[in-house]
Design a protein around this motif. Structure first.
Motif, PDB file in Angstrom:
ATOM      1  N   PRO A   1       0.823  -1.315  -0.072  1.00  0.00           N
ATOM      2  CA  PRO A   1      -0.047   0.022   0.019  1.00  0.00           C
ATOM      3  C   PRO A   1       0.813   1.193   0.078  1.00  0.00           C
ATOM      4  O   PRO A   1       1.851   1.377   0.742  1.00  0.00           O
ATOM      5  N   CYS A   2       0.187   2.299  -0.657  1.00  0.00           N
ATOM      6  CA  CYS A   2       1.036   3.591  -0.810  1.00  0.00           C
ATOM      7  C   CYS A   2       0.548   4.723  -0.024  1.00  0.00           C
ATOM      8  O   CYS A   2       1.026   5.793  -0.098  1.00  0.00           O
ATOM      9  N   GLY A   3      -0.251   4.277   1.030  1.00  0.00           N
ATOM     10  CA  GLY A   3      -0.761   5.312   1.955  1.00  0.00           C
ATOM     11  C   GLY A   3      -1.304   6.580   1.296  1.00  0.00           C
ATOM     12  O   GLY A   3      -2.107   6.569   0.543  1.00  0.00           O
ATOM     13  N   PRO A   4      -0.571   7.748   1.502  1.00  0.00           N
ATOM     14  CA  PRO A   4      -1.309   9.103   0.950  1.00  0.00           C
ATOM     15  C   PRO A   4      -0.955   9.149  -0.375  1.00  0.00           C
ATOM     16  O   PRO A   4      -1.631  10.233  -0.942  1.00  0.00           O
ATOM     17  N   TYR A   5      -0.184   8.203  -1.232  1.00  0.00           N
ATOM     18  CA  TYR A   5       0.277   8.716  -2.539  1.00  0.00           C
ATOM     19  C   TYR A   5      -0.349   7.545  -3.350  1.00  0.00           C
ATOM     20  O   TYR A   5      -0.911   6.451  -2.966  1.00  0.00           O
ATOM     21  N   GLU A   6      -0.463   7.965  -4.772  1.00  0.00           N
ATOM     22  CA  GLU A   6      -1.026   7.291  -5.786  1.00  0.00           C
ATOM     23  C   GLU A   6      -0.165   6.132  -6.077  1.00  0.00           C
ATOM     24  O   GLU A   6       0.849   6.222  -6.087  1.00  0.00           O
ATOM     25  N   ALA A   7      -0.719   4.835  -6.395  1.00  0.00           N
ATOM     26  CA  ALA A   7       0.201   3.668  -6.780  1.00  0.00           C
ATOM     27  C   ALA A   7       0.604   4.113  -8.295  1.00  0.00           C
ATOM     28  O   ALA A   7      -0.077   4.752  -9.051  1.00  0.00           O
TER      29      ALA A   7
ATOM     30  N   PHE B   1       8.614   3.150   4.975  1.00  0.00           N
ATOM     31  CA  PHE B   1       7.283   3.989   4.869  1.00  0.00           C
ATOM     32  C   PHE B   1       7.128   4.312   3.183  1.00  0.00           C
ATOM     33  O   PHE B   1       8.359   4.458   2.512  1.00  0.00           O
ATOM     34  N   PRO B   2       5.924   4.640   2.639  1.00  0.00           N
ATOM     35  CA  PRO B   2       5.740   4.814   1.337  1.00  0.00           C
ATOM     36  C   PRO B   2       6.284   6.403   0.912  1.00  0.00           C
ATOM     37  O   PRO B   2       6.100   7.172   1.810  1.00  0.00           O
ATOM     38  N   VAL B   3       6.885   6.473  -0.172  1.00  0.00           N
ATOM     39  CA  VAL B   3       7.052   7.913  -0.730  1.00  0.00           C
ATOM     40  C   VAL B   3       6.593   7.965  -2.180  1.00  0.00           C
ATOM     41  O   VAL B   3       6.447   6.885  -2.707  1.00  0.00           O
ATOM     42  N   ARG B   4       6.473   9.087  -2.508  1.00  0.00           N
ATOM     43  CA  ARG B   4       5.890   9.480  -3.830  1.00  0.00           C
ATOM     44  C   ARG B   4       6.768   8.774  -4.876  1.00  0.00           C
ATOM     45  O   ARG B   4       6.171   8.178  -6.021  1.00  0.00           O
ATOM     46  N   THR B   5       7.956   9.152  -4.885  1.00  0.00           N
ATOM     47  CA  THR B   5       8.836   8.682  -5.705  1.00  0.00           C
ATOM     48  C   THR B   5      10.152   8.053  -5.271  1.00  0.00           C
ATOM     49  O   THR B   5      10.458   8.726  -3.911  1.00  0.00           O
ATOM     50  N   SER B   6      10.929   7.424  -5.861  1.00  0.00           N
ATOM     51  CA  SER B   6      12.305   6.939  -5.214  1.00  0.00           C
ATOM     52  C   SER B   6      13.386   8.036  -5.657  1.00  0.00           C
ATOM     53  O   SER B   6      14.416   7.856  -5.310  1.00  0.00           O
TER      54      SER B   6
ATOM     55  N   TYR C   1      14.970  26.772   8.259  1.00  0.00           N
ATOM     56  CA  TYR C   1      14.990  27.149   6.790  1.00  0.00           C
ATOM     57  C   TYR C   1      13.640  27.416   6.238  1.00  0.00           C
ATOM     58  O   TYR C   1      12.723  26.925   6.668  1.00  0.00           O
ATOM     59  N   ASP C   2      13.482  28.502   5.313  1.00  0.00           N
ATOM     60  CA  ASP C   2      12.336  28.951   4.587  1.00  0.00           C
ATOM     61  C   ASP C   2      11.690  27.703   3.774  1.00  0.00           C
ATOM     62  O   ASP C   2      12.339  27.250   2.569  1.00  0.00           O
ATOM     63  N   ALA C   3      10.415  27.038   4.042  1.00  0.00           N
ATOM     64  CA  ALA C   3      10.072  25.795   3.540  1.00  0.00           C
ATOM     65  C   ALA C   3       9.281  26.010   2.453  1.00  0.00           C
ATOM     66  O   ALA C   3       8.364  27.182   2.293  1.00  0.00           O
ATOM     67  N   PRO C   4       9.125  25.194   1.257  1.00  0.00           N
ATOM     68  CA  PRO C   4       8.200  25.371   0.311  1.00  0.00           C
ATOM     69  C   PRO C   4       6.844  24.897   0.892  1.00  0.00           C
ATOM     70  O   PRO C   4       6.900  24.232   1.739  1.00  0.00           O
ATOM     71  N   PRO C   5       5.742  24.914  -0.075  1.00  0.00           N
ATOM     72  CA  PRO C   5       4.344  24.442   0.619  1.00  0.00           C
ATOM     73  C   PRO C   5       4.271  22.962   0.938  1.00  0.00           C
ATOM     74  O   PRO C   5       3.994  22.477   1.968  1.00  0.00           O
ATOM     75  N   ASP C   6       5.134  22.264   0.054  1.00  0.00           N
ATOM     76  CA  ASP C   6       4.966  20.903   0.169  1.00  0.00           C
ATOM     77  C   ASP C   6       6.341  20.213  -0.009  1.00  0.00           C
ATOM     78  O   ASP C   6       6.744  19.795  -1.230  1.00  0.00           O
ATOM     79  N   PRO C   7       7.204  20.040   0.934  1.00  0.00           N
ATOM     80  CA  PRO C   7       8.613  19.584   0.721  1.00  0.00           C
ATOM     81  C   PRO C   7       8.792  18.113  -0.014  1.00  0.00           C
ATOM     82  O   PRO C   7       9.805  17.850  -0.736  1.00  0.00           O
ATOM     83  N   THR C   8       7.690  17.390   0.186  1.00  0.00           N
ATOM     84  CA  THR C   8       7.743  16.119  -0.497  1.00  0.00           C
ATOM     85  C   THR C   8       7.418  16.073  -2.182  1.00  0.00           C
ATOM     86  O   THR C   8       7.516  15.144  -2.542  1.00  0.00           O
ATOM     87  N   LYS C   9       7.058  17.209  -2.522  1.00  0.00           N
ATOM     88  CA  LYS C   9       7.017  17.593  -3.997  1.00  0.00           C
ATOM     89  C   LYS C   9       8.035  18.161  -4.730  1.00  0.00           C
ATOM     90  O   LYS C   9       7.937  18.318  -5.865  1.00  0.00           O
ATOM     91  N   THR C  10       9.142  18.489  -3.948  1.00  0.00           N
ATOM     92  CA  THR C  10      10.381  19.102  -4.784  1.00  0.00           C
ATOM     93  C   THR C  10      11.589  18.514  -3.910  1.00  0.00           C
ATOM     94  O   THR C  10      11.556  18.076  -2.631  1.00  0.00           O
TER      95      THR C  10
END
Length: 419
Positions: free
Chosen positions: A104-110, A134-139, A184-193
């Motif tokens: 299972p991918c949790g919050p991410y799309e398979a 734990f699942p991540v969006r991309t490797s 540090y100044d963070a982007p809106p979603d660190p998991t996307k960049t």
């Protein structure tokens, strides 16, 4: 019947095609023949085992245990990539990994990937005895690159996905964390960049950790309850550190770093509140480093370097001389010798002389040299992320091949028009 002009065109075309092929073939053969060896017979490391985490770009990643002559004693794959590798006192190996699977991918799309920590027992055959992931969006740029087993039994983890450092109990409960967004100044979603690319964490003392913040060109010291208490390379000067990996604290005022994008290993000493280069090396055995991503000061005083794009691990003394090296395809990330990265050997004494290996270093590219060539060198370096290339191949070979291709096509056109 061919006219005299057609014969001339035909002859010139044939000469261009033949000559272009011969020039490239001779250059490649000469470069391969004249290139220094990538591996050498050991001088003094006895029966030592060298553990290597292999990231790989062309095959599955793997853990590899090398004997004193560089041959594999055992290996274990079953992951897309391995990164940090640490020998444990009971003979098992702690390693960080990323894998593609159908869990299972949790919050991410398979499909997604999973990253985390494995403990591998090499006996009787290598097998996993513990895994936490734990699942991540991309490797890509979301992997756990480093983890350490604490005296408490918890795992200390550097998380690139959420840009944080945290501890996790054996039952999987996160017991503490430091988020980079607090400093540090963070982007809106660190998991996307690929924001900071936090790629290493070391325990310095109880509740005190050294953290590598790659994209900021900085090392920070984090204390529980305090946050960041010190910054090495505070202004992010890429001449001091440029997208570094795997720093190793050698004392309160000395740190050894794989200064990756500067293609060197550097030892920084703190003097009057400023961190300055005390020792550096950018080549070994006549081959210039290409994206080194680990450097450990061994208890014997030598330095173990993982030279990633050159697909080798090399042990150097303080003078930069090679005492042992081994070829490790493809794209090794980190190497460790028992008992592990700590206890570290001593800092090198500095008399202000730096640049070991920088002057007169042998060329890895044979007669064509190994200096940078705009565009072509960049293309070769980029290709090394995707395919395994010979370590002696340089931008000059690509430039020569491009010129030869133009000459070959011109010869082909002349040859065809003469018919």
């Amino acid at each position: 019947m061919l006219s005299g002009l057609d014969v001339s065109r035909r002859s010139l075309g044939a000469a261009l095609m033949t000559g272009s092929v011969l020039v490239v073939a001779v250059a490649l053969v000469a470069s391969a023949a004249l290139a220094p060896p990538i591996a050498s017979t050991p001088a003094s490391n006895g029966s030592a085992t060298t553990l290597v985490g292999v990231q790989s770009t062309t095959t599955d990643g793997r853990l590899a245990a090398l004997g004193p002559r560089g041959g594999e004693r055992w290996s274990y794959a079953n992951a897309a990539s391995y990164h940090d590798v640490t020998p444990l006192p009971n003979g098992t190996v702690l390693a960080t990994f990323v894998a593609h699977d159908d869990r299972p991918c949790g919050p991410y799309e398979a499909p997604c990937s999973r990253t985390g920590v494995r403990i591998v027992d090499p006996k009787p055959e290598p097998h996993v005895v513990f895994e936490w992931a734990f699942p991540v969006r991309t490797s890509k740029n979301s992997e756990v690159h480093d983890a350490e087993l604490l005296p408490s039994g918890e795992l200390l983890v550097a998380d690139m996905d959420r840009e944080r450092v945290f501890t996790v109990a054996p039952n999987g409960t996160v017991t503490w964390q430091w988020s980079a967004s607090s400093f540090y100044d963070a982007p809106p979603d660190p998991t996307k960049t690929d924001w900071l690319h936090i790629n290493d964490v070391d325990r310095l003392a109880e509740g005190r950790y050294l953290v590598s913040v790659r994209n900021a060109n900085q090392l920070v010291i984090v204390e529980r309850g305090e946050g960041v208490v010190d910054v090495i390379n505070e202004d992010g000067d890429p001449r001091v550190l440029n997208k570094q990996h795997n720093p190793q604290m050698l004392g309160s005022d000395a740190v050894l770093v794989a200064d990756s994008e500067n293609d060197r290993v550097v030892e920084l000493h703190e003097r009057n509140g400023e961190w300055e280069v005390a020792w550096q090396v950018d080549s070994a055995g006549g081959v210039r480093f290409d994206w080194p991503r680990d450097a450990d000061r061994l208890p014997n005083g030598n330095t173990l370097v993982t030279d990633s794009r050159n697909n080798r691990v090399v042990e150097l003394n303080a003078s930069g001389d090679v005492v042992w090296s081994a070829r490790v395809p493809t794209v090794p990330y980190e190497a460790d010798r028992p008992p592990g990265e700590y206890p570290a050997g001593d800092p090198y004494e500095s008399d202000g002389a730096t640049g070991v290996g920088a002057e007169g270093a042998g060329s890895a590219g044979g007669p064509l040299g190994s200096g940078d060539l705009p565009v072509f060198s960049y293309l070769v370096d980029s290709a090394r992320h995707v395919v395994a290339l010979p370590y002696w191949l340089s931008g000059w070979h690509l430039a020569l091949g491009s010129g030869a291709s133009v000459a070959f096509l011109a010869g082909l056109v002349l040859f065809v028009r003469s018919e």
